[in-house]
Design a protein around this motif. Sequence first.
Motif, mmCIF file in Angstrom:
data_model
loop_
_atom_site.group_PDB
_atom_site.id
_atom_site.type_symbol
_atom_site.label_atom_id
_atom_site.label_comp_id
_atom_site.label_asym_id
_atom_site.label_seq_id
_atom_site.Cartn_x
_atom_site.Cartn_y
_atom_site.Cartn_z
ATOM 1 N N GLU A 33 -5.498 9.040 3.478
ATOM 2 C CA GLU A 33 -4.801 8.376 2.382
ATOM 3 C C GLU A 33 -5.545 7.100 1.976
ATOM 4 O O GLU A 33 -5.953 6.307 2.836
ATOM 5 C CB GLU A 33 -3.375 8.019 2.786
ATOM 6 N N SER A 38 3.594 3.604 1.116
ATOM 7 C CA SER A 38 4.156 4.825 0.557
ATOM 8 C C SER A 38 5.674 4.737 0.639
ATOM 9 O O SER A 38 6.210 4.208 1.618
ATOM 10 C CB SER A 38 3.665 6.048 1.330
ATOM 11 N N ARG A 144 -10.325 3.979 4.753
ATOM 12 C CA ARG A 144 -9.331 4.806 4.071
ATOM 13 C C ARG A 144 -9.973 5.648 2.968
ATOM 14 O O ARG A 144 -11.065 5.356 2.512
ATOM 15 C CB ARG A 144 -8.218 3.932 3.506
#
Length: 505
Positions: A33, A38, A144
């Motif tokens: 991700e 989130s 990431r």
Amino acid sequence: MHDVVIVGAGPVGLFLACELGLAGCSVLVLEREPEPGSPWKADPLGMRGLSAASVEAFYRRGMLHALLTASGVPSGGNPDTDEPSPPRGVGHFAGMMLDPAKVDVAALPFRLPSPAMDGVMTNLEAVEAVLSEWAAKLGVEVRRGVTVSAIARTDESVVARAGEHEYAARWLVGCDGGRSAVRGLAGFDFVGTEPQFTGYVVLATIADPEKLRPGFNLTPTGMYLRTAAEGYIGMLDFDGGTFDRSRPPTRDHLQAVLRRVSGTDVTLSDVHLASSFTDRAMQTTTYRQGRVLLAGDAAHIHSPLGAQGLNLGLGDALNLGWKLAATVQGYAPDGLLDTYTRERHPIGAWVLDWTRAQAAVMRPDPHAQAIQGVVRDLLGTRDGTTYVFEKTSGSSLRYDLGSEQQSLVGRNAPDLRLEDGTRLGELMRDGRGVALDFSTDRRLHDSARGWESRMRYVAGPARNDLGFGALLVRPDGIVAWAGDRAPDRDAFERAAGHWFGSPAI
């Protein structure tokens, strides 16, 4: 080349990275991700329960205050008393809530008061924020937006490939969740049982919320959960897991399921977020293949019934971290890393069975509902509630460390307090093991000197030594050896060598 590459920057991967960083290993974490935040990690969708064993792990590494602050939870209990207090919460079994007042504290093995509470309601966002900050302080690098697509192995290293980039390390650990790429690429066998239900987690606008009762509701057609969080609904539909999870559930489908399992004509005006899951229960046959290891959901998947998934994964990371670090640093005794699978695989198998048992009790058929009535009666007793709390809190956890082990060996060490007020948990913040010598003649002092880089030696009486003369506690908090009032030096040295390798002198 790094010492360890970890794939997955969730709580399990980050906790493992912190353990390795604390031991001086160079660690790189690769996360698919691109951003850490989130809606699925924040309240209410990201809400999770940490067990007593998990909370204690944060306490022993000096992260408890940060965790409680990030979770909006005040510190609790009275750790300065000599009497253990009853738990503040126990949870549920198969949707049947338990009364914490029914827990028989005196029956819990080797329980002592501790600043670590019996459990904390938190969310993934808070847990990951605390661990990310700690990992950064320890020099752990997190990259990431990196999706691992291939793995190449030699006798000396592992290379993870992502796009045009290659990341080499001496060891690679997959902490990349239930659909683990590492597990598949490395060829781990993944076996278990197929699902009985499809579960749903929904955040919606409910036109007529008064039609849904609060809390867990077991019905003749399934189960639904309504919490205090506005619009949050959980559902179990015993359809054999036939819902096609490759597509997102629509409002019409979710409303139809909710009406069926609740027995009402409730209306969902709008669905903001929704996902589905099943009770498919699978586990790899081993947690290690050469220089590739697995932890957390990469090694085992199951339904969220009983809230054991996150705690199981953190337990994996805690068990693996110091053993892998010792292997990297070159002082691990032969076979130490193999004890990771040997100790943790049975715990994972138990959790899978624990969730299977709950699914069986919750089935909407006359036989299961008859069993549910019996179980409900048992859970209403003091013994029944205590049994469930022991299992879910980690109080009953015990590794088999030998056929003739003393009753405390293999268990999580109680938070013993020395006469000067220092607690065992405070002595474990640097990630080393601890040798506690309660004997008046500092009997183990000379023997412990050879392992100073791997364990802390502490001598002196304790306010409550539980009748022991000495204890050897592993970095993960497990008691590796216990001596009587006049502890045997030779036995201590054998235990220290078994877990920490040859002495440095």
